[in-house]
Design an enzyme around this catalytic site. Sequence first.
Site, PDB file in Angstrom:
ATOM      1  N   ARG A 125     -16.699   7.507 -26.233  1.00  0.00           N
ATOM      2  CA  ARG A 125     -15.760   7.315 -25.120  1.00  0.00           C
ATOM      3  C   ARG A 125     -14.357   7.441 -25.660  1.00  0.00           C
ATOM      4  NH1 ARG A 125     -16.613   2.319 -21.038  1.00  0.00           N
ATOM      5  NH2 ARG A 125     -15.477   1.173 -22.608  1.00  0.00           N
ATOM      6  N   THR A 129      -8.833   7.173 -21.996  1.00  0.00           N
ATOM      7  CA  THR A 129      -9.340   7.573 -20.670  1.00  0.00           C
ATOM      8  C   THR A 129     -10.716   6.989 -20.372  1.00  0.00           C
ATOM      9  OG1 THR A 129     -10.475   9.539 -21.494  1.00  0.00           O
ATOM     10  CG2 THR A 129      -8.140   9.779 -20.877  1.00  0.00           C
ATOM     11  N   ASP A 223     -17.089  -4.867 -27.586  1.00  0.00           N
ATOM     12  CA  ASP A 223     -17.481  -3.529 -28.056  1.00  0.00           C
ATOM     13  C   ASP A 223     -18.732  -3.664 -28.924  1.00  0.00           C
ATOM     14  OD1 ASP A 223     -15.788  -0.591 -28.830  1.00  0.00           O
ATOM     15  OD2 ASP A 223     -17.686  -1.138 -29.772  1.00  0.00           O
ATOM     16  N   ASP A 226     -18.696  -1.906 -32.459  1.00  0.00           N
ATOM     17  CA  ASP A 226     -17.838  -2.590 -33.429  1.00  0.00           C
ATOM     18  C   ASP A 226     -18.479  -3.887 -33.911  1.00  0.00           C
ATOM     19  OD1 ASP A 226     -15.812  -0.760 -33.633  1.00  0.00           O
ATOM     20  OD2 ASP A 226     -14.519  -1.740 -32.151  1.00  0.00           O
TER      21      ASP A 226
HETATM   22  C1  PRP Z   1     -19.948   2.737 -26.044  1.00  0.00           C
HETATM   23  C2  PRP Z   1     -21.416   2.491 -25.821  1.00  0.00           C
HETATM   24  C3  PRP Z   1     -21.826   3.615 -24.922  1.00  0.00           C
HETATM   25  C4  PRP Z   1     -20.593   3.823 -24.099  1.00  0.00           C
HETATM   26  C5  PRP Z   1     -20.833   3.258 -22.733  1.00  0.00           C
HETATM   27  O1  PRP Z   1     -19.783   3.706 -27.004  1.00  0.00           O
HETATM   28  O2  PRP Z   1     -22.164   2.425 -26.993  1.00  0.00           O
HETATM   29  O3  PRP Z   1     -22.171   4.785 -25.631  1.00  0.00           O
HETATM   30  O4  PRP Z   1     -19.517   3.159 -24.755  1.00  0.00           O
HETATM   31  O5  PRP Z   1     -19.722   3.405 -21.914  1.00  0.00           O
HETATM   32  P1  PRP Z   1     -19.741   4.277 -20.598  1.00  0.00           P
HETATM   33  O6  PRP Z   1     -20.973   3.925 -19.831  1.00  0.00           O
HETATM   34  O7  PRP Z   1     -18.475   3.830 -19.884  1.00  0.00           O
HETATM   35  O8  PRP Z   1     -19.672   5.719 -20.968  1.00  0.00           O
HETATM   36  P2  PRP Z   1     -18.395   4.127 -27.687  1.00  0.00           P
HETATM   37  O9  PRP Z   1     -17.955   5.464 -27.149  1.00  0.00           O
HETATM   38  O10 PRP Z   1     -17.422   2.999 -27.589  1.00  0.00           O
HETATM   39  O11 PRP Z   1     -18.805   4.416 -29.172  1.00  0.00           O
HETATM   40  P3  PRP Z   1     -19.553   3.540 -30.268  1.00  0.00           P
HETATM   41  O12 PRP Z   1     -21.008   3.821 -30.055  1.00  0.00           O
HETATM   42  O13 PRP Z   1     -19.047   4.117 -31.552  1.00  0.00           O
HETATM   43  O14 PRP Z   1     -19.201   2.103 -30.101  1.00  0.00           O
HETATM   44  N1  URA Z   2     -18.967  -0.159 -24.497  1.00  0.00           N
HETATM   45  C1  URA Z   2     -19.119  -1.370 -25.059  1.00  0.00           C
HETATM   46  O1  URA Z   2     -19.379  -1.472 -26.266  1.00  0.00           O
HETATM   47  N2  URA Z   2     -18.967  -2.470 -24.289  1.00  0.00           N
HETATM   48  C2  URA Z   2     -18.670  -2.400 -22.979  1.00  0.00           C
HETATM   49  O2  URA Z   2     -18.540  -3.444 -22.318  1.00  0.00           O
HETATM   50  C3  URA Z   2     -18.501  -1.133 -22.400  1.00  0.00           C
HETATM   51  C4  URA Z   2     -18.667  -0.029 -23.181  1.00  0.00           C
END
Ligand code: PRP
Ligand code: URA
Length: 235
Positions: A125, A129, A223, A226
Site C-alpha cells: 500500500r 494514498t 500495522d 511492522d
Molecule cells: C498491509 C496488509 C495488506 C494491506 C491491506 O500491507 O498486510 O496487504 O495493507 O490494506 P488494504 O486492504 O487497504 O489494501 P502493507 O502494504 O502495509 O505492507 P506490509 O505487508 O509490508 O505491511
Molecule cells: N494494514 C495494516 O497492517 N493494518 C490495518 O489496520 C490496515 C492495513
Amino acid sequence: MTITATQAAGPVDVTVNETVNETVHLLPQTRQLRALHTVIRDRHADLGRFVTTSGRIIRQLIETALDLLPYEPVDVQTPVGETYHGLRPAKPICGVPVVRAGESMEHELRAVSPGVRIGKILIQRDKVTKLPRLYYSALPADIDRHSVLLLDPMLATGGTALAAVEVLLDHGVAEDDIVFVALLSAPEGIAAVHARHPNLRIVTSAIEERLNENAYMIPGIGDFGDRYFGTDVPR
Ligand code: PRP
Ligand code: URA
C-alpha cells in the site's frame, strides 16, 4: 446479509455464529480466541508474544480455510485390517501469501500441510494514498489446477486483496478455487471485494468496526507487518 458489528467488542460469553454468510466465514468467537486477540491487539505486546499468538490464530484460520476446499472419497486400510472410508483434497493446494505481512501465514500453512506449493505476490500500500501497487509475482505455472489459499492478515480497504485476486485470475485461477484468508477484516474491505467478486470466500477471525481516516482498522491492531517483523521500533 449486512455485516455490522465488531465481534471483537461484543460480550465475552457469547459465541457468535461462525458463518456470517455463505462467503464470509468468521471463526467462532470463543473466549479463547478473544483472549488471543487481546494479546495481539495490546499495543504493549512484545514481538515474541505477538508472533506466537498471531500464529495460533492464523493456524485456526488455515484449518478453517482448508475445510472449505473440495474433497474426494478415498479408502485406506487400518492397522487392524479394516477399511476406513476417508477423504482427501480433490485438488492440489497452493498457498499465496501477499508479501510482506502474508508471509506470517505461510509458515502456519506449511506446518499443517507441508506438501503445499507456495506462490508469492508482492503488493504494498502506498504510504500516502493507501492504494496498492503490484511489484512482483511468482506463481506455479499450473496454478490454475490448484485450490488457492490467498494469505494476507489484513483486509482493510480491500485494494490489496482485489489486486491480488486479479493476479490469480490473470493466471487462470477460477474465482471458486480461491479462499482469501485474513486475520482482521474491515466491513469496507469485505464490501469492496464482494462488489467485484460476490462469491469469493473469505475466512477471518474478526470483523472490525470500520476504517479510520488513515485507512487503518479500528479497534484494529496497527500495522500488522511492522508489528510481526519488528520494524515498528522508533529510532
Ligand atoms: C498491509 C496488509 C495488506 C494491506 C491491506 O500491507 O498486510 O496487504 O495493507 O490494506 P488494504 O486492504 O487497504 O489494501 P502493507 O502494504 O502495509 O505492507 P506490509 O505487508 O509490508 O505491511
Ligand atoms: N494494514 C495494516 O497492517 N493494518 C490495518 O489496520 C490496515 C492495513
